[in-house]
Every structure is written in C-alpha cells, then in structure tokens.
Motif scaffolding. Structure first.
Motif, PDB file in Angstrom:
ATOM      1  N   GLU A 238       3.352  -6.435  -3.219  1.00  0.00           N
ATOM      2  CA  GLU A 238       4.112  -6.061  -2.021  1.00  0.00           C
ATOM      3  C   GLU A 238       5.458  -5.437  -2.431  1.00  0.00           C
ATOM      4  O   GLU A 238       6.184  -6.001  -3.256  1.00  0.00           O
ATOM      5  CB  GLU A 238       4.373  -7.304  -1.148  1.00  0.00           C
ATOM      6  CG  GLU A 238       3.135  -8.136  -0.836  1.00  0.00           C
ATOM      7  CD  GLU A 238       2.265  -7.537   0.258  1.00  0.00           C
ATOM      8  OE1 GLU A 238       2.558  -6.403   0.681  1.00  0.00           O
ATOM      9  OE2 GLU A 238       1.305  -8.206   0.685  1.00  0.00           O
TER      10      GLU A 238
ATOM     11  N   TYR B 189       9.411  -6.292   3.542  1.00  0.00           N
ATOM     12  CA  TYR B 189       8.407  -5.721   2.645  1.00  0.00           C
ATOM     13  C   TYR B 189       7.706  -4.576   3.361  1.00  0.00           C
ATOM     14  O   TYR B 189       7.675  -4.511   4.598  1.00  0.00           O
ATOM     15  CB  TYR B 189       7.405  -6.785   2.206  1.00  0.00           C
ATOM     16  CG  TYR B 189       6.537  -7.308   3.331  1.00  0.00           C
ATOM     17  CD1 TYR B 189       5.231  -6.838   3.516  1.00  0.00           C
ATOM     18  CD2 TYR B 189       7.011  -8.263   4.232  1.00  0.00           C
ATOM     19  CE1 TYR B 189       4.442  -7.312   4.561  1.00  0.00           C
ATOM     20  CE2 TYR B 189       6.229  -8.730   5.278  1.00  0.00           C
ATOM     21  CZ  TYR B 189       4.950  -8.259   5.429  1.00  0.00           C
ATOM     22  OH  TYR B 189       4.165  -8.715   6.470  1.00  0.00           O
ATOM     23  N   LEU B 190       7.116  -3.681   2.589  1.00  0.00           N
ATOM     24  CA  LEU B 190       6.521  -2.472   3.149  1.00  0.00           C
ATOM     25  C   LEU B 190       5.127  -2.759   3.701  1.00  0.00           C
ATOM     26  O   LEU B 190       4.310  -3.440   3.062  1.00  0.00           O
ATOM     27  CB  LEU B 190       6.433  -1.390   2.072  1.00  0.00           C
ATOM     28  CG  LEU B 190       5.965  -0.006   2.530  1.00  0.00           C
ATOM     29  CD1 LEU B 190       6.912   0.559   3.586  1.00  0.00           C
ATOM     30  CD2 LEU B 190       5.884   0.947   1.330  1.00  0.00           C
ATOM     31  N   THR B 191       4.849  -2.262   4.896  1.00  0.00           N
ATOM     32  CA  THR B 191       3.527  -2.361   5.532  1.00  0.00           C
ATOM     33  C   THR B 191       3.075  -0.946   5.886  1.00  0.00           C
ATOM     34  O   THR B 191       3.859   0.012   5.774  1.00  0.00           O
ATOM     35  CB  THR B 191       3.575  -3.226   6.801  1.00  0.00           C
ATOM     36  OG1 THR B 191       4.207  -2.487   7.852  1.00  0.00           O
ATOM     37  CG2 THR B 191       4.323  -4.530   6.562  1.00  0.00           C
ATOM     38  N   PRO B 192       1.830  -0.772   6.335  1.00  0.00           N
ATOM     39  CA  PRO B 192       1.407   0.569   6.772  1.00  0.00           C
ATOM     40  C   PRO B 192       2.253   1.119   7.906  1.00  0.00           C
ATOM     41  O   PRO B 192       2.270   2.339   8.129  1.00  0.00           O
ATOM     42  CB  PRO B 192      -0.040   0.344   7.226  1.00  0.00           C
ATOM     43  CG  PRO B 192      -0.507  -0.837   6.433  1.00  0.00           C
ATOM     44  CD  PRO B 192       0.699  -1.720   6.322  1.00  0.00           C
TER      45      PRO B 192
ATOM     46  N   TYR C 137       8.707  -1.031   7.037  1.00  0.00           N
ATOM     47  CA  TYR C 137       9.184  -2.317   6.534  1.00  0.00           C
ATOM     48  C   TYR C 137       9.159  -3.384   7.625  1.00  0.00           C
ATOM     49  O   TYR C 137       9.421  -3.104   8.806  1.00  0.00           O
ATOM     50  CB  TYR C 137      10.601  -2.184   5.976  1.00  0.00           C
ATOM     51  CG  TYR C 137      10.636  -1.470   4.641  1.00  0.00           C
ATOM     52  CD1 TYR C 137      10.171  -2.096   3.487  1.00  0.00           C
ATOM     53  CD2 TYR C 137      11.111  -0.166   4.556  1.00  0.00           C
ATOM     54  CE1 TYR C 137      10.196  -1.437   2.271  1.00  0.00           C
ATOM     55  CE2 TYR C 137      11.137   0.508   3.332  1.00  0.00           C
ATOM     56  CZ  TYR C 137      10.676  -0.143   2.201  1.00  0.00           C
ATOM     57  OH  TYR C 137      10.677   0.508   1.000  1.00  0.00           O
TER      58      TYR C 137
ATOM     59  N   THR D 203       3.337 -12.726   4.032  1.00  0.00           N
ATOM     60  CA  THR D 203       3.183 -11.353   4.477  1.00  0.00           C
ATOM     61  C   THR D 203       1.982 -11.283   5.417  1.00  0.00           C
ATOM     62  O   THR D 203       1.304 -12.287   5.654  1.00  0.00           O
ATOM     63  CB  THR D 203       2.949 -10.408   3.285  1.00  0.00           C
ATOM     64  OG1 THR D 203       1.639 -10.656   2.744  1.00  0.00           O
ATOM     65  CG2 THR D 203       3.993 -10.628   2.205  1.00  0.00           C
TER      66      THR D 203
ATOM     67  N   HIS E 170       9.110  -5.788  -6.513  1.00  0.00           N
ATOM     68  CA  HIS E 170       7.877  -6.138  -5.835  1.00  0.00           C
ATOM     69  C   HIS E 170       7.627  -7.639  -5.965  1.00  0.00           C
ATOM     70  O   HIS E 170       8.196  -8.295  -6.835  1.00  0.00           O
ATOM     71  CB  HIS E 170       6.677  -5.385  -6.427  1.00  0.00           C
ATOM     72  CG  HIS E 170       6.735  -3.898  -6.294  1.00  0.00           C
ATOM     73  ND1 HIS E 170       7.612  -3.125  -7.016  1.00  0.00           N
ATOM     74  CD2 HIS E 170       6.008  -3.044  -5.508  1.00  0.00           C
ATOM     75  CE1 HIS E 170       7.432  -1.844  -6.694  1.00  0.00           C
ATOM     76  NE2 HIS E 170       6.467  -1.770  -5.787  1.00  0.00           N
TER      77      HIS E 170
ATOM     78  N   TRP F 162       0.640  -2.310   0.847  1.00  0.00           N
ATOM     79  CA  TRP F 162       1.060  -1.506   1.987  1.00  0.00           C
ATOM     80  C   TRP F 162       0.073  -0.372   2.310  1.00  0.00           C
ATOM     81  O   TRP F 162       0.223   0.302   3.298  1.00  0.00           O
ATOM     82  CB  TRP F 162       2.435  -0.911   1.709  1.00  0.00           C
ATOM     83  CG  TRP F 162       2.507  -0.039   0.482  1.00  0.00           C
ATOM     84  CD1 TRP F 162       2.272   1.308   0.412  1.00  0.00           C
ATOM     85  CD2 TRP F 162       2.813  -0.460  -0.840  1.00  0.00           C
ATOM     86  NE1 TRP F 162       2.429   1.747  -0.873  1.00  0.00           N
ATOM     87  CE2 TRP F 162       2.762   0.682  -1.670  1.00  0.00           C
ATOM     88  CE3 TRP F 162       3.141  -1.695  -1.411  1.00  0.00           C
ATOM     89  CZ2 TRP F 162       3.015   0.624  -3.043  1.00  0.00           C
ATOM     90  CZ3 TRP F 162       3.387  -1.751  -2.783  1.00  0.00           C
ATOM     91  CH2 TRP F 162       3.325  -0.610  -3.581  1.00  0.00           C
ATOM     92  N   ARG F 163      -0.957  -0.232   1.481  1.00  0.00           N
ATOM     93  CA  ARG F 163      -1.956   0.810   1.739  1.00  0.00           C
ATOM     94  C   ARG F 163      -3.043   0.268   2.653  1.00  0.00           C
ATOM     95  O   ARG F 163      -3.691  -0.733   2.341  1.00  0.00           O
ATOM     96  CB  ARG F 163      -2.569   1.291   0.421  1.00  0.00           C
ATOM     97  CG  ARG F 163      -1.583   1.893  -0.564  1.00  0.00           C
ATOM     98  CD  ARG F 163      -1.008   3.197  -0.036  1.00  0.00           C
ATOM     99  NE  ARG F 163      -2.037   4.195   0.162  1.00  0.00           N
ATOM    100  CZ  ARG F 163      -2.437   5.052  -0.786  1.00  0.00           C
ATOM    101  NH1 ARG F 163      -1.873   5.012  -1.999  1.00  0.00           N
ATOM    102  NH2 ARG F 163      -3.376   5.940  -0.520  1.00  0.00           N
TER     103      ARG F 163
ATOM    104  N   ARG G 170      -6.444  -3.223   2.592  1.00  0.00           N
ATOM    105  CA  ARG G 170      -6.347  -4.454   3.371  1.00  0.00           C
ATOM    106  C   ARG G 170      -7.703  -4.858   3.953  1.00  0.00           C
ATOM    107  O   ARG G 170      -8.582  -4.015   4.170  1.00  0.00           O
ATOM    108  CB  ARG G 170      -5.330  -4.273   4.497  1.00  0.00           C
ATOM    109  CG  ARG G 170      -3.903  -4.135   3.988  1.00  0.00           C
ATOM    110  CD  ARG G 170      -2.926  -4.038   5.140  1.00  0.00           C
ATOM    111  NE  ARG G 170      -1.571  -4.373   4.697  1.00  0.00           N
ATOM    112  CZ  ARG G 170      -0.638  -4.859   5.490  1.00  0.00           C
ATOM    113  NH1 ARG G 170      -0.909  -5.091   6.770  1.00  0.00           N
ATOM    114  NH2 ARG G 170       0.556  -5.131   5.022  1.00  0.00           N
TER     115      ARG G 170
END
Length: 820
Positions: A341, A351-354, A357, A382, A403, A482-483, A487
């Motif tokens: 992450e 944290y970065l998500t699709p 943040y 997360t 990360h 985050w991709r 997921r």
C-alpha cells in the motif's frame, strides 16, 4: 568437630524433609484438579439429566434429552479434561497472552491484535443459524458449569498450570468457539509467507529463470512466466533482507513447511471387499501435549456421531454417524494476497486507493502486560485488509520506502459461518446433503472427503477469492494494492469449487496434492502441499482390486518414501560401487559403506534402520551446498529438502544443473562432485552426533516425535513429566508423515504429523477405529494424559463404536448432570 557434623546432618535431613513436604504439597494441590468421572453434579442450563459415559480410553459418550443438552455435556467434558488448553487457545486468538506471561509474549499479542480475529468472531455470532447459536450457547454454559463447580468445590483451579499462572478464567462465550476456528485457519495457511519468500528469492537471484528451480511449480500444465518482483517496485534493493524472524514458541503462525497437511481416502462398495464404503483420514498439525484433538461421541436427535473434536469447539470435525463419514485435508487454496500500500507523502495516515488517497481505518487496542505497564497499539486497516508489521515473515524486506504491507484473507470475515456448516455436517444423512451444507464453510479451506453407505465424494470447501484475470502477479507475489485489477471482487461461486462424486474407478483420495489443473483465476492454487506422498498412495490403492479396513490402515501407516526411491538413483548415479576398496576408518571407506547400505535399501523410513538417517542427512547437506552461494543468508529459509528442486538439478531441467557450480570458486563443479562432497558432510555430521558405526544407527533416535507441553515443556525437571517423546518411523514425504523440524541441533525431530487417525467401515460401522497421539486428558498427573500415545506410536487404534452398552461395559466413570 562431632558437634559440627551433627548439625550438618540435622540441616541436611531438615532440607530433605522440607523438599519432600513441598513436593507432597505440590502433588496434593495439583491432584485436586483431577476430575472425578463418577459423580452426580447439579447444575443450571439443562432441561433434563445429561449422562457422560467414559469408555476405557476415557472417550466421553454424551447423552441428553435434546441436542442443546448434549452440547452442554460436551462443553462440560472438554472443560474437565482440557481447561488449560482451552484457556491458551482463547488467549492466543484474543492477543492476551502477555496478561499471563509478561513481556516475552508481547510481540505475539501485537500480531494477533492486528488481525482482529476475536472482534470478527464476535460479529460472526449473529450470522449463524438458530440451531448453531443455540448449540454455541449451550456449549458455553457447559464449560461455565464446570468453572462454577471448580470455584465452589475448590477443585485446584481446574488444572495444575493454573497454580503457576494465577490468572482468573473468564466465562466462556459463543464467540470463543468461532475464534478458535479462525485460529485453526492461522495454523493451516501458508500463502502469505510463500508470497513474501518468492519475492525475496526473486530479489536475490541474478538469473531470474532459476526461481522456477528452487520454488518450482507442481507438475502439471505450464504457467506463463511472471515478471521480476523488482519490476513492480524498482526502489527495492536487489538482495535478500536478513531481517530476523519473530518466531516464538506460543506463536500460532506456522514456519515454512509446517502450515498443515493431511491424508484422506475413500473406497466405493465396488472397491471394498466387504461391499460397504470405506474412509480413512489423518489430519496433520504440529505436535503438542496434549494433542489438539479430543475424541468424543454425541447422541444427537438425528443419531449418534463420533470422532475428533477440538477443545473449545462443539463439533465433530472428522468422524462418522451411522449414515455418513467425513474427513478433512488441507486444500492449499490460495486464500491470501499480500498488498503493498502506497502512503500519501503529505499525510502518512492516508493510503492510495483506485479512487485516490483514503484514511486508514484505525482503532486503539490496549495490551495488558503482567509485571509491566500496558501498551496501546493502533490497529490500521485498508480496504484490502489489516496493515501488518515489517517483522512478520520479513515483510519489511519486500516493502519499498513510503509503503506498508496489508493482507487480504478469507479468514478475516465478520460473517464467518464455518461453525454452522460444521454443525450441519454432523446431521447430514448422505454425501450430496453434506456437500450442500458445506457451502457455508468459509475458512480454513479444506478438502472434505465423504462416504455414505452407497457412495463416496470429495468437495473443496471454503471461500474462494474472486480475482481478475488481469491480476499483475496472479496472487503469487505481493502486488500494488491501489490497482483495481489486483483487488478481490468478492467470492467465487461455490459450485466452481472442485468436486468429485462416485468416480468410475471407485477410489478417491487427497494427500494435499494438486487436484485440478485449471487456468488462473480458476486454478485454486499454484502451490500445493504434496508432490511426493500421492505417488506412493496411488501405488497402494492400485495394487489391490478391493480394499478393506486393514488395507486402509496399512496405507495410513506406510513408511516407504517415494522421494528416497526416486532421488537416490539420481544423485548417486556416478557414485555407486565405484573406486577401489578403501582402508578401514578412512572417510572414503565410510562413504563406501554408506553407499552400499543405501543401494540395498528399499526406501522404508523405519525407525530401527540406519539408512533413513544417512539418506536424510545426505539430502539436507546436498541442498545446503547447492543453494548457499546463490541465496546467501536466505538459504536458511529452506529448512526442508525440496524434492522437485533436487530432481530438476540432477535431471538438468531447463539448465538447472547450474546450481551445482559454486560461483565464488574458480573451478566449475559438477553435480557428481557436489553429491560426493555432501555425502561426506553428512557422514561427518552423523559421526559427531550419533557415532561413526553406520550400521548401528537408528532413524528413530533422530526422528523422535516431540509432543511437548507448549508452556511447561522447557521447565527443568518438570519437562520430564509433561513432554511425551517417542521414537517414530516415517518422514517428510511418507504417508506415515512425520514432518521434521529442520532446525539445528536436532533437524530431524518429528514435530508435525497425524495427531488423529480414523478409519471408518460402513459395512460394519462399529468395527471402525480411531486414535489420537497423546491421551484424552490435559492433566499430566492423569493416567489418561499419555495412555493413547503408545498405541499411536505402534500404529494401533481403539474401537470407534456408537454402541453405548459397549462403552458402559468397561467405563472409567459415568457423570450425571442433573438440573438444579
């Protein structure tokens, strides 16, 4: 002088008397907690009298007017015999060991708290069906009735360990039983570590093609090549981290190669000499004293069921009724994914998500510590799962700066209905009904082997993650969280789980081997628990036209190593009977003697033979020589011989013989030279450890089963009373599986195997048999602490009968629970 002598004599005699008195007092206090199996107990929580008949092996047969009364009786029986074990299981999954053991278990508690298993179990109580909720409540009431009896009657706090660790035991709750099933998922899951190890090896190897040698795919259809791990995260150093593992004797997280195994096989009436179906099952877990398994019989409204339970859980996990038998083996489903992450450089709480943040979901958790100040831990989650510490399986070594690592895992469900599936399985009348009911099972994923009176079947049960075909690493390496293509998108349909019913050949079985060959994402797993035992099993099953209960027992106890038979001709091809006779006492002469012994050996890992020890030491030394220069400190992670790796090297598959050359040396070493040098290494180690006379060696001296008490097993003097040690046959890759520790100074100690064995014959169900590896009682002063251990070691069993009169005829006691 005489006066001085007299006083010294008096002091010595006084000290002896005080010591004896102290020992008598300790024995008296400890013996107070020995349960009385022949008594009448008035209690609340039951609608009518409950009878617990204990047969001569101390297996409780629980009879009651209703199913809830029966589960009450089982809870009472579990608490009579395994109260300390239940306490430890609950405290472990709750992350509350430090309240008892102080600072030394803080790291274990921190890790368990991060997974939040107990909170998830509490939330799962409400999603169970009505029958299961009632059973969980009644079971908890039975446990608590025993706790009340202990307190009211001053019964030594219920277990001798309670005197050493004076911490009150809270009442049992329904969520506790669900949490213990989640703890079993911890012990049976290894994909997290596999992903991290594959990433670490990928970073270490200069030639990425060699990754498929040391971590080979199981035989089957080819898999498309994966990119290097460094291509995903170029900031990582191209070498393996040397961070030390945070192993602890009380940690439930398995070491590599010890994440669960098992055997199960069934025969249809057409392949049975008696005309009835057959089923054999022996699930494998780490050895402890007492064993994790507890034998019991329950008389439910749908009929009697008998088999193996886990103290704390009101269900027969492997066993039979009059109509149906069931057994479990680890499915090795890839139900875990590690995500890297990316933190917001401007705000580390995001944290970065699709979708950009997002803030972590956080919650404080206070850990109470005996003799120390409490600490407050901040749990972070997360969308993929909990954030894990870098020390766990050395996640820090594969996580770039800026990360953190998180984990998606099916066991982290707040709607876990696995216990409801287990309860329904006990009441199922045939194979198809059992398969339908098992749809509610979530984790740990298992292969469920089934046999009713007419047919046999096997179904993989457990939630299967739904992955995208575009997943960057196909679940084999940690990947960017985050991709969106990496997921999970929910759960795959249960109908897609592998299923086999009424096969034409009339035989079904699983040794944790690969059971389907389907492309990703419907593949089940890229890593399986066995590529070796299945070959021996296939031969034993196909060598007979029909099978019997005794032939199934023979297969369970088979000590022949397919691995030894297949690898020795490869690695010794240029060494057998070559060269001139060497003088006595020289290394060359010892090598010749060893090779002669191995050349005449049939691969049987018998405890009384020297050849298994020579073979095992040779293979271990060989793998060490092959991988140390390429992997450096990471070579220590490969504690067990990888048979497919050795085979690839000595068959030079895809150039794998390159491992034989030591890169740091000027000459180019051959695989024959490495085999000879490794044999010399092994013989030196054997000579230093067991003596130089090879013919007098015994495999059982090295392959000693270690049923050790998890807490008291290392206490001087006391360990001789609480640990159960036995010379055993078998090995890493035999059907009679005795997985070795791999750790110096005793790398071949038997630490993991069949704690339960059962064989069910539906032509004559009451001729079925079972056994556990220690005894029913967890009290080391009880004669039932280790009375089944010698039977288990010798490959013997006890009757698995539902005939209550047979149980009464030689009972060790009958307990009557009467409504107050």
């Amino acid at each position: 002088m005489t006066l001085l002598f007299r006083w010294l004599l008096r002091l010595t005699a006084g000290l002896i008397l005080l010591t004896v008195a102290a020992l008598i007092l300790v024995w008296f206090l400890a013996s107070q907690s020995l349960p009385d199996y022949s008594q009448t107990v008035r209690t609340e929580g039951i609608s009518a009298p409950v009878e617990i008949v204990r047969d001569n092996a101390n297996v409780p047969h629980v009879l009651g007017a209703t199913d809830t009364d029966v589960f009450f009786g089982l809870g009472y029986a579990h608490a009579q015999d395994r109260l300390w074990q239940m306490t430890m299981l609950r405290r472990t999954v709750q992350g509350r060991l430090s309240e008892v053991f102080g600072p030394r278990t803080v790291e274990v508690d921190k890790l368990l708290r991060r997974f939040d298993f107990y909170r998830l179990a509490q939330r799962s109580v409400e999603v169970q069906d009505d029958y299961t909720r009632a059973a969980l409540t009644a079971y908890a009431a039975g446990v608590n009735a025993r706790l009340t009896e202990i307190n009211e009657e001053a019964l030594g706090r219920g277990a001798p360990e309670m005197f050493l660790f004076n911490v009150p035991m809270a009442p049992w709750q329904p969520a506790d039983s669900i949490a213990i099933i989640k703890l079993m998922a911890v012990q049976l899951s290894g994909h997290l570590e596999s992903e991290v190890l594959r990433a670490r090896v990928s970073l270490m190897l200069d030639d990425e093609t060699r990754l498929s040698d040391i971590l080979p795919d199981d035989p089957g259809s080819a898999i498309a090549a994966l990119p290097e791990y460094a291509s995903f995260f170029p900031d990582l150093p191209r070498y393996a981290s040397t961070g030390e593992r945070q192993d602890h004797p009380l940690s439930p997280f398995p070491k590599r190669g010890l994440a669960g195994a098992s055997n199960a096989w069934t025969a249809a009436p057409t392949r049975s000499a008696s005309g009835g179906t057959l089923l054999a099952n022996d699930p494998h877990l780490g050895f402890t004293a007492p064993a994790i398994w507890y034998l019991a019989r329950l008389e439910l409204e749908t009929g009697g069921v008998i088999g193996a339970t886990i103290p704390g859980v009101p269900a027969i996990m492997s066993g039979r009724s009059e109509q149906l038998g069931w057994g479990l083996t680890s499915a090795y489903l890839d139900d875990q994914d590690v995500y890297v992450e990316k933190l917001n450089p401007d705000n580390p709480e995001e944290y970065l998500t699709p979708d950009g943040y997002k803030r972590f979901e956080t919650r404080p958790s206070i850990i109470q510590i005996k003799d120390a100040q409490p600490i407050t831990l901040t749990l972070r989650w997360t969308e993929n799962g909990p954030v894990l510490p870098g020390t766990h399986y050395d996640l820090a070594g594969i996580t770039p700066p800026g990360h953190v690592a998180s984990l998606a895992w099916t066991a982290l469900s707040a709607e876990d209905t696995s216990i409801s599936a287990s309860m329904a399985l006990m009441r199922s009348g045939n194979v198809q009904e059992a398969i339908r009911e098992a749809e509610r099972f979530i984790a740990p994923a298992q292969n469920l082997s089934l046999a009713d009176r007419e047919t046999i079947g096997m179904k993989m049960i457990g939630a299967v993650p739904a992955r995208s075909p575009q997943h960057a690493t196909k679940g084999r390496l940690p990947t960017a969280g985050w991709r969106p293509e990496n997921r999970w998108s929910g759960r795959a349909p249960y109908a897609a789980n592998p299923q086999f019913v009424a096969p034409r050949g009339g035989i079904l079985g699983n040794t944790n081997n690969k059971i389907v060959d389907r492309p990703f994402p419907n593949h089940v797993s890229y890593e399986w628990g066995d590529t070796q035992r299945v070959n021996r099993w296939r031969r034993l099953m196909q060598s007979r036209e029909v099978h019997t209960r005794d032939s199934f027992i023979e297969a369970q106890l088979d000590p022949v190593s397919f691995t030894a038979r297949s690898l020795l001709p490869l690695i010794g091809a240029d060494l057998w009977f070559t060269g001139e006779a060497a003088p006595e006492g020289t290394p060359e002469r010892r090598r010749q003697i060893a090779l002669t012994l191995l050349a005449e050996w049939n691969g049987e890992m018998n405890e009384h033979l020297p050849e298994p020890l020579i073979y095992a030491a040779w293979l271990r030394a060989l793998q060490k020589r092959l991988i140390t220069d390429e992997l450096g400190p990471l070579a220590a992670e490969f504690k067990h011989v990888e048979p497919l790796f050795i085979e690839r090297v000595y068959k030079n598959i895809d150039g794998a013989a390159a491992w034989c050359d030591v890169r740091q040396s000027a000459p180019v070493e051959t695989c024959t030279e490495m085999a000879r040098l490794a044999l010399d290494d092994a013989l030196v180690w054997i000579g230093e450890t067991y003596g130089t006379t090879l013919e007098s060696l015994r495999w059982g001296d090295a392959h000693e089963a270690t049923h050790d008490h998890p807490v008291l097993g290392e206490v001087p003097v006391l360990r001789y009373f609480v640990n159960i040690r036995q010379s055993t046959s078998g090995g890493d890759n035999t059907l009679l599986r005795g997985r070795t520790s791999g750790d110096d100074p005793d790398p071949f100690q038997n630490v993991h195997g069949a704690g339960y064995r059962g064989v069910y014959d539906f032509a004559d169900p009451d001729s079925s048999v079972f056994v556990i590896s220690t005894g029913q009682s967890g009290h080391f002063l009880s004669r039932h602490y280790d009375d089944l251990a010698q039977l288990w070691r010798r490959g013997e069993y006890i009757p698995m009968s539902l005939d209550i009169e047979l149980a009464r005829a030689a009972s060790v006691g009958v307990t009557q629970l009467v409504p107050r």
